[in-house]
Design a protein around this motif. Structure first.
Motif, PDB file in Angstrom:
ATOM      1  N   PHE A  99      54.169  55.038   6.875  1.00 33.05           N
ATOM      2  CA  PHE A  99      53.908  55.192   8.600  1.00 33.05           C
ATOM      3  C   PHE A  99      54.860  56.257   9.011  1.00 33.05           C
ATOM      4  O   PHE A  99      56.163  56.032   9.306  1.00 33.05           O
ATOM      5  CB  PHE A  99      54.177  53.746   9.174  1.00 33.05           C
ATOM      6  N   TYR A 116      49.397  67.529   5.158  1.00 28.48           N
ATOM      7  CA  TYR A 116      48.943  68.719   6.073  1.00 28.48           C
ATOM      8  C   TYR A 116      48.340  69.585   5.385  1.00 28.48           C
ATOM      9  O   TYR A 116      47.295  70.243   5.748  1.00 28.48           O
ATOM     10  CB  TYR A 116      50.369  69.135   6.693  1.00 28.48           C
ATOM     11  N   HIS A 127      43.592  50.067   4.024  1.00 27.84           N
ATOM     12  CA  HIS A 127      45.403  50.034   3.634  1.00 27.84           C
ATOM     13  C   HIS A 127      45.702  48.628   2.981  1.00 27.84           C
ATOM     14  O   HIS A 127      44.989  47.646   3.197  1.00 27.84           O
ATOM     15  CB  HIS A 127      46.055  50.076   4.806  1.00 27.84           C
TER      16      HIS A 127
ATOM     17  N   ALA B 100      47.881  57.600  15.258  1.00 35.47           N
ATOM     18  CA  ALA B 100      48.383  56.745  14.283  1.00 35.47           C
ATOM     19  C   ALA B 100      47.801  55.533  14.206  1.00 35.47           C
ATOM     20  O   ALA B 100      47.465  54.896  13.298  1.00 35.47           O
ATOM     21  CB  ALA B 100      49.777  56.699  13.930  1.00 35.47           C
ATOM     22  N   ILE B 103      44.150  55.260  13.296  1.00 30.72           N
ATOM     23  CA  ILE B 103      43.918  55.792  11.865  1.00 30.72           C
ATOM     24  C   ILE B 103      44.649  54.937  10.636  1.00 30.72           C
ATOM     25  O   ILE B 103      43.923  54.436   9.619  1.00 30.72           O
ATOM     26  CB  ILE B 103      44.501  57.084  11.751  1.00 30.72           C
ATOM     27  N   ASN B 104      45.750  54.406  10.981  1.00 25.22           N
ATOM     28  CA  ASN B 104      46.227  53.561  10.005  1.00 25.22           C
ATOM     29  C   ASN B 104      47.016  52.272  10.427  1.00 25.22           C
ATOM     30  O   ASN B 104      47.648  51.531   9.452  1.00 25.22           O
ATOM     31  CB  ASN B 104      47.311  54.305   9.268  1.00 25.22           C
ATOM     32  N   GLY B 105      46.588  51.678  11.516  1.00 26.99           N
ATOM     33  CA  GLY B 105      47.150  50.383  12.030  1.00 26.99           C
ATOM     34  C   GLY B 105      48.558  50.673  12.862  1.00 26.99           C
ATOM     35  O   GLY B 105      48.561  49.830  13.840  1.00 26.99           O
ATOM     36  N   GLY B 106      49.198  51.710  12.568  1.00 28.44           N
ATOM     37  CA  GLY B 106      50.414  51.927  13.176  1.00 28.44           C
ATOM     38  C   GLY B 106      51.633  51.070  13.355  1.00 28.44           C
ATOM     39  O   GLY B 106      51.553  50.011  12.624  1.00 28.44           O
ATOM     40  N   LEU B 107      52.159  50.965  14.754  1.00 31.74           N
ATOM     41  CA  LEU B 107      53.421  50.063  14.624  1.00 31.74           C
ATOM     42  C   LEU B 107      52.786  48.578  14.709  1.00 31.74           C
ATOM     43  O   LEU B 107      53.566  47.746  13.983  1.00 31.74           O
ATOM     44  CB  LEU B 107      54.069  50.402  15.837  1.00 31.74           C
ATOM     45  N   PRO B 162      45.013  62.881  13.909  1.00 27.90           N
ATOM     46  CA  PRO B 162      46.185  62.100  13.554  1.00 27.90           C
ATOM     47  C   PRO B 162      47.366  62.525  14.534  1.00 27.90           C
ATOM     48  O   PRO B 162      47.347  63.572  15.170  1.00 27.90           O
ATOM     49  CB  PRO B 162      46.628  62.455  12.148  1.00 27.90           C
ATOM     50  N   CYS B 164      51.320  60.867  16.417  1.00 27.20           N
ATOM     51  CA  CYS B 164      51.835  59.738  17.390  1.00 27.20           C
ATOM     52  C   CYS B 164      52.650  60.108  18.449  1.00 27.20           C
ATOM     53  O   CYS B 164      53.608  60.102  18.247  1.00 27.20           O
ATOM     54  CB  CYS B 164      52.462  58.829  16.204  1.00 27.20           C
ATOM     55  N   HIS B 188      48.329  74.122  11.205  1.00 24.65           N
ATOM     56  CA  HIS B 188      49.379  73.391  10.617  1.00 24.65           C
ATOM     57  C   HIS B 188      50.370  72.817  11.947  1.00 24.65           C
ATOM     58  O   HIS B 188      50.873  71.954  11.664  1.00 24.65           O
ATOM     59  CB  HIS B 188      50.473  74.418   9.578  1.00 24.65           C
ATOM     60  N   GLU B 189      50.370  73.726  12.806  1.00 23.16           N
ATOM     61  CA  GLU B 189      51.244  73.573  13.877  1.00 23.16           C
ATOM     62  C   GLU B 189      50.906  72.233  14.651  1.00 23.16           C
ATOM     63  O   GLU B 189      51.547  71.372  15.285  1.00 23.16           O
ATOM     64  CB  GLU B 189      51.618  74.570  14.788  1.00 23.16           C
ATOM     65  N   LEU B 191      48.441  69.824  13.450  1.00 24.42           N
ATOM     66  CA  LEU B 191      48.584  68.712  12.620  1.00 24.42           C
ATOM     67  C   LEU B 191      49.593  67.885  12.222  1.00 24.42           C
ATOM     68  O   LEU B 191      50.487  68.612  11.634  1.00 24.42           O
ATOM     69  CB  LEU B 191      47.606  68.942  11.081  1.00 24.42           C
ATOM     70  N   ARG B 192      49.716  66.639  12.775  1.00 24.10           N
ATOM     71  CA  ARG B 192      51.128  66.065  12.784  1.00 24.10           C
ATOM     72  C   ARG B 192      50.501  64.622  12.230  1.00 24.10           C
ATOM     73  O   ARG B 192      49.724  64.082  12.969  1.00 24.10           O
ATOM     74  CB  ARG B 192      51.801  66.054  13.860  1.00 24.10           C
ATOM     75  N   PHE B 193      51.557  63.875  11.654  1.00 29.17           N
ATOM     76  CA  PHE B 193      51.268  62.293  11.374  1.00 29.17           C
ATOM     77  C   PHE B 193      52.221  61.773  12.383  1.00 29.17           C
ATOM     78  O   PHE B 193      52.197  60.410  12.289  1.00 29.17           O
ATOM     79  CB  PHE B 193      51.380  62.247   9.937  1.00 29.17           C
ATOM     80  N   ASP B 194      53.185  62.341  12.550  1.00 31.54           N
ATOM     81  CA  ASP B 194      54.440  61.536  13.296  1.00 31.54           C
ATOM     82  C   ASP B 194      54.321  62.056  15.107  1.00 31.54           C
ATOM     83  O   ASP B 194      53.428  62.689  15.477  1.00 31.54           O
ATOM     84  CB  ASP B 194      55.790  61.858  12.844  1.00 31.54           C
TER      85      ASP B 194
END
Lengths: 238, 194
Positions: A99, A116, A127, B100, B103-107, B162, B164, B188-189, B191-194
């Motif tokens: 996460f 990336y 998951h 996030a 896409i992945n359930g997140g917090l 993606p 957050c 690249h700039e 596309l972030r997962f965070d």
């Protein structure tokens, strides 16, 4: 009899290599990036993450373990191979607890950076949401087992560089996990020190030094501006 | 952003095309992605020239009608989230998961290895102080699911953005690519997962 030139081609580009180099070493030396997670130039490669899989004369091989040989025709940066790499990354992401917004390694993480690089937009698979726990018993180091990708770099570093054998892999298949060599099984009782190679070698956010998590702010980290395909070719980066 | 894509205004002499309809909602999210969506700033004026909003916090329409694009923030943590998500899938030609949590359930998914009853009991019953030591049980409250799910585990999702949250620039790049018929792509700039 003429000598055979020590050259091979990667995606059509001819590069020279030194005898004894692996394909990965030859590629990186020639400025060609090949995605990798468990490979670290300082350690003996063991070809377990399979991200560096290339085709050598049509056959899939791990670039980090196969010797460079004259005349090899290697395909690496192709839509098909990158698609497979993306699937491997997706499986790693769903299997563990990755996460990114909640991880202090974000921006310095090779798993994330490869996500990336391979334009992984979704994890695709369901998951696992594993509960592998956290060991924060050590005063200066913590380990979040949920983020471990079992690359074995900490195992190698602790055994071969630190001479301590603090880490090992146990279990088989899906039950594989990193174990800590100490009477209680806890990091706090082990011989690990914060200066050990095993602490710095983790490519993801599993093994972390305490109290330095955000010393470098998000936005100024290794892969925040340049992709891993650029950073990995810089002299001081793995 | 200098290299921002722009949306072409419909030429006046062309037959007036019906506007695109866009619906947005937040399931178990923090509305951060919607806030980030508003970070497209004045570009929203370009957007409303060719699009109009259906169900969205911007319009306060309660139910989604037939739409071209549905944007979902947040994962699925309760029964109402499932109904809303299915309503969006049934009505939207293209459904986009944004952020996030979607896409992945997140917090919220951090509770997935805990027992729901145990969570509720600890929060509402075991805490010192307060008068009502029971778990809220109003019929209007949607029931929690045992696990928090990314939305692609419940319905088919066409695109993922993606982040957050993803930046306003990322959302803009993605939407303009999609609306103008290009393959949506984040460099690249963006596309972030965070």
């Amino acid at each position: 009899m003429t000598d055979i030139a020590n050259t091979l081609t990667i995606d059509g580009r001819t590069i020279s290599f030194e005898p004894g180099q692996t394909i990965m070493q030859a590629a990186l030396a020639a400025g060609v990036f090949m995605p990798h997670l468990c490979y670290n130039p300082e350690f003996k490669p063991h070809g377990s993450c399979k991200l560096c899989t290339v085709t050598v004369n049509g056959r899939p091989q791990s670039a980090c373990t196969i010797a460079a040989m004259p005349g090899q025709e290697i395909q690496s940066d192709t839509p098909e191979l990158n698609g497979r790499r993306r699937v491997l990354l997706q499986m790693l992401f769903v299997e563990g607890h990755h996460f990114c917004p909640g991880c202090e390694k974000s921006g310095n993480c090779q798993l994330q950076a490869l996500g990336y690089e391979m334009e992984m937009l979704s994890p695709h698979f369901s998951h696992f949401f594993p509960d592998r726990g956290v060991d924060a018993t050590h005063p200066d180091v913590m380990i979040d087992f949920g983020r471990c990708i079992m690359c074995e770099l900490c195992v190698q570093a602790s055994r071969d560089v630190d001479g301590k054998n603090v880490f090992a892999l146990a279990g088989r298949g899906l039950a594989s996990h990193v174990v800590v060599n100490s009477p209680s099984g806890k990091l706090g009782d082990s011989a690990l020190e914060v200066t050990d190679k095993a602490v710095e070698v983790c490519p993801v956010g599993a093994i972390l030094r305490k109290r330095v998590g955000f010393a470098v702010p998000i936005g100024e980290r290794i892969y925040d501006h340049d992709p891993i395909s650029v950073k990995a070719l810089e002299p001081d980066e793995a | 952003m200098s290299k921002a894509a722009t949306l072409e205004k419909p030429a006046a002499d062309k037959a007036k095309k019906p506007k695109l309809r866009i619906a947005t909602t937040s399931l178990s999210g923090c509305f951060g992605c919607h806030t980030s969506f508003l970070d497209i700033d004045e570009r929203i004026l370009q957007l409303v020239e060719i699009a109009e909003f259906d169900r969205s916090p911007i319009t306060d329409i309660k139910h989604c009608g037939p739409c071209d694009i549905g944007i979902i923030e947040g994962g699925v943590c309760n029964a109402e989230n499932v109904h809303v998500l299915r309503e969006f899938r049934a009505n939207c030609k293209t459904l986009i998961a944004i952020g996030a949590c979607a896409i992945n359930g997140g917090l919220p998914a951090l509770r997935n290895h805990l027992d729901v009853t145990d969570c509720l009991t600890r929060v509402y019953c075991d805490r010192a102080g307060g008068k009502n030591h029971t778990v809220p049980n109003d019929p209007e409250l949607p029931l929690l699911l045992e696990k928090v799910h990314p939305i692609n585990e419940v319905v088919r999702i066409d695109y993922f953005v993606p982040g957050c949250p993803p930046s306003g620039d990322a959302i803009w790049k993605f939407l303009t690519d999609l609306i103008t018929g290009r393959m949506p792509r984040l460099d690249h700039e963006l596309l972030r997962f965070d």
